[in-house]
Design a protein around this motif. Structure first.
Motif, mmCIF file in Angstrom:
data_model
loop_
_atom_site.group_PDB
_atom_site.id
_atom_site.type_symbol
_atom_site.label_atom_id
_atom_site.label_comp_id
_atom_site.label_asym_id
_atom_site.label_seq_id
_atom_site.Cartn_x
_atom_site.Cartn_y
_atom_site.Cartn_z
ATOM 1 N N GLY A 169 24.964 -36.470 23.217
ATOM 2 C CA GLY A 169 24.243 -37.658 23.663
ATOM 3 C C GLY A 169 23.106 -37.346 24.621
ATOM 4 O O GLY A 169 22.282 -38.224 24.904
ATOM 5 N N GLU A 170 23.032 -36.120 25.133
ATOM 6 C CA GLU A 170 21.947 -35.728 26.026
ATOM 7 C C GLU A 170 20.648 -35.434 25.272
ATOM 8 O O GLU A 170 19.584 -35.337 25.889
ATOM 9 N N LEU A 171 20.727 -35.267 23.962
ATOM 10 C CA LEU A 171 19.552 -34.900 23.186
ATOM 11 C C LEU A 171 18.595 -36.071 23.029
ATOM 12 O O LEU A 171 19.004 -37.181 22.675
ATOM 13 N N ALA A 172 17.327 -35.807 23.280
ATOM 14 C CA ALA A 172 16.285 -36.804 23.017
ATOM 15 C C ALA A 172 15.883 -36.689 21.555
ATOM 16 O O ALA A 172 15.485 -35.608 21.094
ATOM 17 N N LEU A 173 15.978 -37.781 20.825
ATOM 18 C CA LEU A 173 15.750 -37.746 19.388
ATOM 19 C C LEU A 173 14.523 -38.574 19.014
ATOM 20 O O LEU A 173 14.249 -39.608 19.629
ATOM 21 N N PRO A 174 13.791 -38.145 18.002
ATOM 22 C CA PRO A 174 12.646 -38.933 17.540
ATOM 23 C C PRO A 174 13.112 -40.179 16.807
ATOM 24 O O PRO A 174 14.198 -40.208 16.217
ATOM 25 N N GLY A 175 12.296 -41.197 16.839
ATOM 26 C CA GLY A 175 12.607 -42.409 16.102
ATOM 27 C C GLY A 175 12.372 -42.213 14.611
ATOM 28 O O GLY A 175 11.823 -41.183 14.182
ATOM 29 N N PRO A 176 12.750 -43.192 13.792
ATOM 30 C CA PRO A 176 12.619 -43.040 12.342
ATOM 31 C C PRO A 176 11.183 -43.046 11.839
ATOM 32 O O PRO A 176 10.884 -42.469 10.798
ATOM 33 N N ASP A 177 10.266 -43.667 12.557
ATOM 34 C CA ASP A 177 8.883 -43.792 12.076
ATOM 35 C C ASP A 177 7.909 -43.452 13.203
ATOM 36 O O ASP A 177 7.108 -44.295 13.634
ATOM 37 N N THR A 178 7.919 -42.219 13.644
ATOM 38 C CA THR A 178 7.048 -41.836 14.761
ATOM 39 C C THR A 178 5.635 -41.526 14.317
ATOM 40 O O THR A 178 4.696 -41.600 15.108
ATOM 41 N N GLY A 179 5.464 -41.129 13.051
ATOM 42 C CA GLY A 179 4.147 -40.730 12.566
ATOM 43 C C GLY A 179 3.758 -39.326 12.981
ATOM 44 O O GLY A 179 2.652 -38.856 12.673
ATOM 45 N N GLU A 180 4.642 -38.626 13.691
ATOM 46 C CA GLU A 180 4.350 -37.259 14.129
ATOM 47 C C GLU A 180 4.490 -36.284 12.961
ATOM 48 O O GLU A 180 5.193 -36.530 11.985
ATOM 49 N N ASP A 181 3.818 -35.140 13.082
ATOM 50 C CA ASP A 181 3.954 -34.075 12.086
ATOM 51 C C ASP A 181 5.393 -33.563 12.105
ATOM 52 O O ASP A 181 5.973 -33.353 13.170
ATOM 53 N N TRP A 182 5.960 -33.343 10.921
ATOM 54 C CA TRP A 182 7.348 -32.920 10.868
ATOM 55 C C TRP A 182 7.565 -31.578 11.560
ATOM 56 O O TRP A 182 8.651 -31.324 12.115
ATOM 57 N N ARG A 183 6.537 -30.725 11.551
ATOM 58 C CA ARG A 183 6.675 -29.409 12.198
ATOM 59 C C ARG A 183 6.885 -29.570 13.703
ATOM 60 O O ARG A 183 7.716 -28.879 14.300
ATOM 61 N N ASP A 184 6.114 -30.461 14.312
ATOM 62 C CA ASP A 184 6.249 -30.687 15.751
ATOM 63 C C ASP A 184 7.613 -31.292 16.087
ATOM 64 O O ASP A 184 8.238 -30.920 17.084
#
Length: 263
Positions: A98-113
């Motif tokens: 639960g300590e992990l910061a996770l990306p949202g489902p639709d961030t629009g960020e590059d998958w590599r990053d």
């Protein structure tokens, strides 16, 4: 008193998260135990204390009695909220996830990053909690926080362009690498801490001593030259450069395999 499914004649549960709902409801009501539940105690507080104790003393020294002492309650009080020590360790495992910061489902960020960010966060988690790797392999990791982490990884790798049947292999390549790197790094840091030296002092002393051994001098000498070519003035910098380059290699491999699939 030892509580276990084995001693009660019941088959061991695969996971505390897959426990029978009626059994959990019975436990919450106190139906299996006489008297009232201890005041000021709940499962969240017990789990938080477990994580703190594991961080401080490690997995080998952990026991329900030591946990009860840390909470200033009796061991039987803890068993109001968990049936076995394994149940509690599995709860602690998921609390750490639960300590992990996770990306949202639709961030629009590059998958590599996003993949790099997830890999770095997982590495840091393994190093921060050296007891964690042993539990990751022991339990099925189906708690709510672990599942959210798995879902985020699947979404990110699903945007790589790999065909569906290759996604699990990519996940294994990246996160088993991170698991191994984080586990070894955590062991190293724990060893260094036990000596009272800094990581740089420990590394320098170890390299100096091992170079004196005739059987090891050739291999260690070549290793020293490789590390010098790699660069990095401190152990921290060396660890970071190795991790970053290895992760870049894996990402490049994913890109190559995705491109091959489109060809």
């Amino acid at each position: 008193m030892v509580r276990s499914d084995r001693r009660s004649g019941k088959a061991p549960r695969p996971s505390v998260w897959l426990a029978d709902r009626d059994r959990d409801r019975d436990q919450e009501r106190g139906g299996r135990r006489g008297g009232g539940r201890p005041s000021g105690l709940d499962r969240d507080r017990i789990t938080e204390a477990t994580v703190r104790l594991l961080d401080a003393e490690g997995l080998e020294k952990f026991s329900m009695r030591r946990l009860a002492a840390a909470l200033d309650v009796t061991a039987m009080s803890v068993y109001w909220y968990v049936d076995t020590k394994d149940d509690l360790l599995e709860l602690a495992l998921d609390r750490a996830f639960g300590e992990l910061a996770l990306p949202g489902p639709d961030t629009g960020e590059d998958w590599r990053d996003e993949l790099r960010a997830l890999a770095r966060a997982y590495r840091a988690l393994l190093v921060r909690h050296p007891w964690l790797p042993a539990l990751v392999g022991r339990f099925p990791n189906v708690g709510p926080h672990a599942l959210r982490f798995s879902g985020a990884v699947q979404r990110v790798l699903g945007r790589t362009g790999l065909p569906g049947h290759e996604v699990t292999g990519a996940i294994a390549a990246v996160f088993q690498f991170v698991y191994g790197h984080g586990t070894v790094e955590g062991h190293f840091r724990a060893r260094v801490a036990s000596t009272g030296l800094t990581p740089d002092e420990y590394h320098h002393r170890a390299m100096t001593e091992v170079l004196k051994a005739p059987d090891a001098s050739d291999v260690i000498g070549r290793s020293a030259r490789i590390m010098e070519a790699r660069g990095g003035d401190t152990v921290e910098e060396m660890l970071e450069r190795d991790f970053t380059f290895a992760l870049d290699l894996l990402i490049a491999g994913i890109e190559a395999m995705a491109a091959r699939g489109r060809a």
